[in-house]
Write a protein that holds these residues in place. Sequence first.
Motif, PDB file in Angstrom:
ATOM      1  N   LYS A 228       0.814  -1.092   0.128  1.00 44.64           N
ATOM      2  CA  LYS A 228      -0.117  -0.013   0.029  1.00 44.64           C
ATOM      3  C   LYS A 228       0.642   1.339   0.118  1.00 44.64           C
ATOM      4  CE  LYS A 228      -4.342  -1.129   2.118  1.00 44.64           C
ATOM      5  NZ  LYS A 228      -5.238  -1.044   3.140  1.00 44.64           N
ATOM      6  N   ILE A 229       2.178   1.117   0.463  1.00 42.66           N
ATOM      7  CA  ILE A 229       2.798   2.518   0.612  1.00 42.66           C
ATOM      8  C   ILE A 229       3.991   2.548  -0.554  1.00 42.66           C
ATOM      9  CG2 ILE A 229       2.403   2.614   2.930  1.00 42.66           C
ATOM     10  CD1 ILE A 229       5.840   1.383   2.190  1.00 42.66           C
ATOM     11  N   VAL A 230       3.926   1.635  -1.674  1.00 42.26           N
ATOM     12  CA  VAL A 230       4.695   1.763  -2.849  1.00 42.26           C
ATOM     13  C   VAL A 230       4.304   2.881  -3.629  1.00 42.26           C
ATOM     14  CG1 VAL A 230       5.545   0.715  -4.740  1.00 42.26           C
ATOM     15  CG2 VAL A 230       5.396  -0.440  -2.831  1.00 42.26           C
ATOM     16  N   MET A 248      -7.406   6.325 -31.270  1.00 43.37           N
ATOM     17  CA  MET A 248      -5.946   6.002 -31.455  1.00 43.37           C
ATOM     18  C   MET A 248      -5.727   5.193 -30.322  1.00 43.37           C
ATOM     19  SD  MET A 248      -3.990   9.501 -29.888  1.00 43.37           S
ATOM     20  CE  MET A 248      -4.945  10.477 -31.012  1.00 43.37           C
ATOM     21  N   LEU A 249      -4.590   4.216 -30.519  1.00 43.06           N
ATOM     22  CA  LEU A 249      -4.240   3.305 -29.591  1.00 43.06           C
ATOM     23  C   LEU A 249      -2.837   3.733 -28.890  1.00 43.06           C
ATOM     24  CD1 LEU A 249      -4.934   0.667 -28.612  1.00 43.06           C
ATOM     25  CD2 LEU A 249      -3.629  -0.502 -30.325  1.00 43.06           C
ATOM     26  N   LEU A 250      -3.034   3.907 -27.644  1.00 37.82           N
ATOM     27  CA  LEU A 250      -2.012   4.296 -26.677  1.00 37.82           C
ATOM     28  C   LEU A 250      -1.373   3.236 -25.793  1.00 37.82           C
ATOM     29  CD1 LEU A 250      -0.460   6.437 -24.878  1.00 37.82           C
ATOM     30  CD2 LEU A 250      -2.386   6.587 -23.334  1.00 37.82           C
ATOM     31  N   HIS A 251       0.180   3.060 -26.092  1.00 37.92           N
ATOM     32  CA  HIS A 251       0.663   2.056 -25.435  1.00 37.92           C
ATOM     33  C   HIS A 251       1.724   2.834 -24.453  1.00 37.92           C
ATOM     34  CE1 HIS A 251      -0.407  -0.746 -28.692  1.00 37.92           C
ATOM     35  NE2 HIS A 251      -0.100   0.448 -29.429  1.00 37.92           N
ATOM     36  N   TRP A 252       1.779   2.352 -23.215  1.00 34.40           N
ATOM     37  CA  TRP A 252       3.020   2.461 -22.322  1.00 34.40           C
ATOM     38  C   TRP A 252       3.802   1.577 -21.668  1.00 34.40           C
ATOM     39  CZ3 TRP A 252      -2.074   2.613 -21.499  1.00 34.40           C
ATOM     40  CH2 TRP A 252      -2.831   1.889 -20.511  1.00 34.40           C
ATOM     41  N   THR A 253       4.902   1.877 -21.269  1.00 30.98           N
ATOM     42  CA  THR A 253       5.775   0.749 -20.696  1.00 30.98           C
ATOM     43  C   THR A 253       5.869   0.823 -19.159  1.00 30.98           C
ATOM     44  OG1 THR A 253       7.608   2.289 -20.682  1.00 30.98           O
ATOM     45  CG2 THR A 253       7.398   0.772 -22.529  1.00 30.98           C
ATOM     46  N   SER A 254       6.375   0.083 -18.516  1.00 31.74           N
ATOM     47  CA  SER A 254       6.164  -0.132 -16.952  1.00 31.74           C
ATOM     48  C   SER A 254       7.085   0.920 -16.542  1.00 31.74           C
ATOM     49  CB  SER A 254       6.564  -1.442 -16.508  1.00 31.74           C
ATOM     50  OG  SER A 254       7.903  -1.416 -16.863  1.00 31.74           O
ATOM     51  N   PRO A 255       6.758   1.427 -15.059  1.00 31.56           N
ATOM     52  CA  PRO A 255       7.681   2.102 -14.136  1.00 31.56           C
ATOM     53  C   PRO A 255       8.944   1.488 -14.167  1.00 31.56           C
ATOM     54  CG  PRO A 255       5.557   2.004 -13.306  1.00 31.56           C
ATOM     55  CD  PRO A 255       5.780   0.959 -14.248  1.00 31.56           C
ATOM     56  N   LYS A 256      10.169   2.142 -13.423  1.00 31.94           N
ATOM     57  CA  LYS A 256      11.253   1.583 -13.348  1.00 31.94           C
ATOM     58  C   LYS A 256      11.022   0.746 -12.175  1.00 31.94           C
ATOM     59  CE  LYS A 256      13.283   5.487 -12.361  1.00 31.94           C
ATOM     60  NZ  LYS A 256      14.431   6.473 -12.079  1.00 31.94           N
ATOM     61  N   ASN A 257      12.097  -0.327 -12.055  1.00 30.52           N
ATOM     62  CA  ASN A 257      11.744  -1.508 -10.907  1.00 30.52           C
ATOM     63  C   ASN A 257      10.848  -2.390 -11.212  1.00 30.52           C
ATOM     64  OD1 ASN A 257      14.416  -0.409  -9.860  1.00 30.52           O
ATOM     65  ND2 ASN A 257      13.300   1.161  -9.076  1.00 30.52           N
ATOM     66  N   MET A 258       9.895  -2.254 -12.151  1.00 35.97           N
ATOM     67  CA  MET A 258       8.598  -3.234 -11.916  1.00 35.97           C
ATOM     68  C   MET A 258       8.608  -3.669 -13.586  1.00 35.97           C
ATOM     69  SD  MET A 258       5.798  -0.879 -10.128  1.00 35.97           S
ATOM     70  CE  MET A 258       6.265  -0.381  -8.323  1.00 35.97           C
ATOM     71  N   MET A 259       9.609  -3.836 -14.280  1.00 32.16           N
ATOM     72  CA  MET A 259       9.395  -4.171 -15.708  1.00 32.16           C
ATOM     73  C   MET A 259       9.237  -5.785 -15.800  1.00 32.16           C
ATOM     74  SD  MET A 259      12.032  -1.857 -15.092  1.00 32.16           S
ATOM     75  CE  MET A 259      13.751  -2.338 -15.318  1.00 32.16           C
ATOM     76  N   TYR A 260       9.303  -6.436 -15.046  1.00 35.75           N
ATOM     77  CA  TYR A 260       9.217  -7.841 -15.260  1.00 35.75           C
ATOM     78  C   TYR A 260       7.919  -8.502 -14.183  1.00 35.75           C
ATOM     79  CZ  TYR A 260      13.860  -6.816 -17.242  1.00 35.75           C
ATOM     80  OH  TYR A 260      14.883  -6.445 -17.733  1.00 35.75           O
ATOM     81  N   GLY A 261       7.285  -7.728 -13.806  1.00 34.89           N
ATOM     82  CA  GLY A 261       5.883  -8.334 -12.785  1.00 34.89           C
ATOM     83  C   GLY A 261       6.416  -8.427 -11.466  1.00 34.89           C
ATOM     84  N   GLU A 262       7.528  -8.027 -11.108  1.00 33.63           N
ATOM     85  CA  GLU A 262       7.857  -8.419  -9.672  1.00 33.63           C
ATOM     86  C   GLU A 262       7.055  -7.405  -8.597  1.00 33.63           C
ATOM     87  OE1 GLU A 262       9.563  -6.444 -12.013  1.00 33.63           O
ATOM     88  OE2 GLU A 262      11.586  -5.913 -11.473  1.00 33.63           O
ATOM     89  N   PHE A 263       6.292  -6.614  -8.958  1.00 34.66           N
ATOM     90  CA  PHE A 263       5.563  -6.029  -8.207  1.00 34.66           C
ATOM     91  C   PHE A 263       4.065  -6.740  -8.248  1.00 34.66           C
ATOM     92  CE2 PHE A 263       2.270  -2.608  -6.821  1.00 34.66           C
ATOM     93  CZ  PHE A 263       2.753  -2.551  -5.426  1.00 34.66           C
ATOM     94  N   ARG A 264       3.855  -7.619  -7.294  1.00 32.66           N
ATOM     95  CA  ARG A 264       2.883  -8.851  -7.419  1.00 32.66           C
ATOM     96  C   ARG A 264       1.349  -8.178  -7.611  1.00 32.66           C
ATOM     97  NH1 ARG A 264       3.827 -13.030  -2.916  1.00 32.66           N
ATOM     98  NH2 ARG A 264       4.928 -11.163  -1.830  1.00 32.66           N
ATOM     99  N   PRO A 265       1.053  -6.831  -6.578  1.00 35.80           N
ATOM    100  CA  PRO A 265      -0.343  -6.673  -6.863  1.00 35.80           C
ATOM    101  C   PRO A 265      -0.829  -5.900  -8.061  1.00 35.80           C
ATOM    102  CG  PRO A 265       0.594  -5.886  -4.787  1.00 35.80           C
ATOM    103  CD  PRO A 265       1.860  -6.309  -5.630  1.00 35.80           C
ATOM    104  N   GLY A 266       0.325  -5.829  -8.935  1.00 37.24           N
ATOM    105  CA  GLY A 266       0.071  -4.956  -9.928  1.00 37.24           C
ATOM    106  C   GLY A 266      -0.531  -3.346  -9.779  1.00 37.24           C
ATOM    107  N   ARG A 313      -0.393   3.858  -9.611  1.00 30.35           N
ATOM    108  CA  ARG A 313      -0.170   3.636  -8.280  1.00 30.35           C
ATOM    109  C   ARG A 313      -0.425   2.218  -7.729  1.00 30.35           C
ATOM    110  NH1 ARG A 313      -5.480   6.566  -5.384  1.00 30.35           N
ATOM    111  NH2 ARG A 313      -6.806   5.254  -6.223  1.00 30.35           N
ATOM    112  N   SER A 314      -0.163   1.624  -7.000  1.00 29.17           N
ATOM    113  CA  SER A 314      -0.197   0.381  -6.395  1.00 29.17           C
ATOM    114  C   SER A 314      -1.822  -0.040  -6.416  1.00 29.17           C
ATOM    115  CB  SER A 314       0.229   0.031  -5.180  1.00 29.17           C
ATOM    116  OG  SER A 314      -0.213  -1.020  -4.575  1.00 29.17           O
ATOM    117  N   ASN A 315      -2.174  -0.990  -7.022  1.00 28.93           N
ATOM    118  CA  ASN A 315      -3.613  -1.625  -7.205  1.00 28.93           C
ATOM    119  C   ASN A 315      -4.155  -1.615  -5.740  1.00 28.93           C
ATOM    120  OD1 ASN A 315      -5.572  -2.383  -8.914  1.00 28.93           O
ATOM    121  ND2 ASN A 315      -5.715  -4.267  -8.129  1.00 28.93           N
ATOM    122  N   VAL A 316      -3.146  -1.992  -4.657  1.00 26.41           N
ATOM    123  CA  VAL A 316      -3.953  -2.042  -3.411  1.00 26.41           C
ATOM    124  C   VAL A 316      -4.264  -0.580  -2.514  1.00 26.41           C
ATOM    125  CG1 VAL A 316      -3.384  -4.642  -3.259  1.00 26.41           C
ATOM    126  CG2 VAL A 316      -1.920  -2.864  -2.410  1.00 26.41           C
TER     127      VAL A 316
END
Length: 366
Positions: A228-230, A248-266, A313-316
């Motif tokens: 909750k505090i990330v 139009m179709l908008l695409h965006w990349t992940s924030p830093k340090n979250m590129m590989y899905g390591e932030f589990r809540p999404g 922001r964090s999904n939780v």
Amino acid sequence: MAAIFLKLFFVSVLLLQAWHITLVACCPSVSVARGFTTKDMELEVGSPFRIQCSLFSTNMQFKNTTYNVSSENLVFKFKTTLIKNLTIVDELTAEYFVENANVNDTGMYSCYVLHPDINGSMPYICNTDVAVGYKPLSVENFTCISLEYYNLTCTWKLPFNSVKTDYLIYDLSLKMKRHCAQYLKHGCSWTLNSKPIYLRSKPNLSFLIIGNNSLGTSEYRFLVDHFKIVKPSAPQSAEFTNITPTSMLLHWTSPKNMMYGEFRPGLTFSIQYRPKDYPAPYKEIRAYFQNQGSLEITDLIPYTEYEFKIRCRSNVSDSDLMWSPPLTASMGTHPDVPYWAPETASSAFDIQVILGNRTLSLYWKV
């Protein structure tokens, strides 16, 4: 026999000198040593305390004059109050006693000589600092924030306490005491590169704060809902495809340090957009993605430049303070043919003839 007497005499002189140095050590800045007071003290609220002030001699030098003094001439000054009714201990010593101390008794107690033959001055003797407070209290406003899922920083506010208190923090998330990696003024931080390292994978964090002062030691525990505090960084980039006059179709990349899905809540992403040249209130779309995503933006105006703000922001988390900074981008829609004919009326024209020239004006409603 004479030699033994001389040795005893010199030893006595040395002892007297050492005694004198010890007594005046509490007031090293005093140029003329006239006496001493009880050493500084720290005590708990509700405790009794006594401060003594002692003269070295009944003969006192002041401004090239010798005065006969005794403990009856001694007074204490506390803040703006002159304390005169002291208890006489002996000819050279007077005492101030407080049976039940509170925090308002904290401060400096300065001893002076109040002599009837000395007008306008009170010769200074020495002083005692008294701190009346508590055993270590719990810190206040303990909060933690993880910036960019890289730096975990916990801060707190010190409670009021007249007694100087030191605090240490330990991370107990691995069920063992992990010390602070980097102490701040009133806080601590851990990073992915610190020793010990920031433990990113734990959903709950546990901390132990130990307070220590002259009155004792206290321990306090704090639990933190980690995810909750990330506060993420902004998405790193954005691009547009499938551009039409109205979408139009908008695409965006992940924030830093979250590129590989390591932030589990999404992450919850907020996409705000509006025409760039004639700003109107932003429209907003929110959507959940694990780390990066794409979204079709529809119902746009043809041949119009749009500005976008993309944040996450964090999904939780439901705190507005946990939104990342926005990534800004812009893109325009394609032009298009008119969608409908203008509205006209049978009388919506005007004919004028000037010098043989005929002018016809037509009017329509857009």
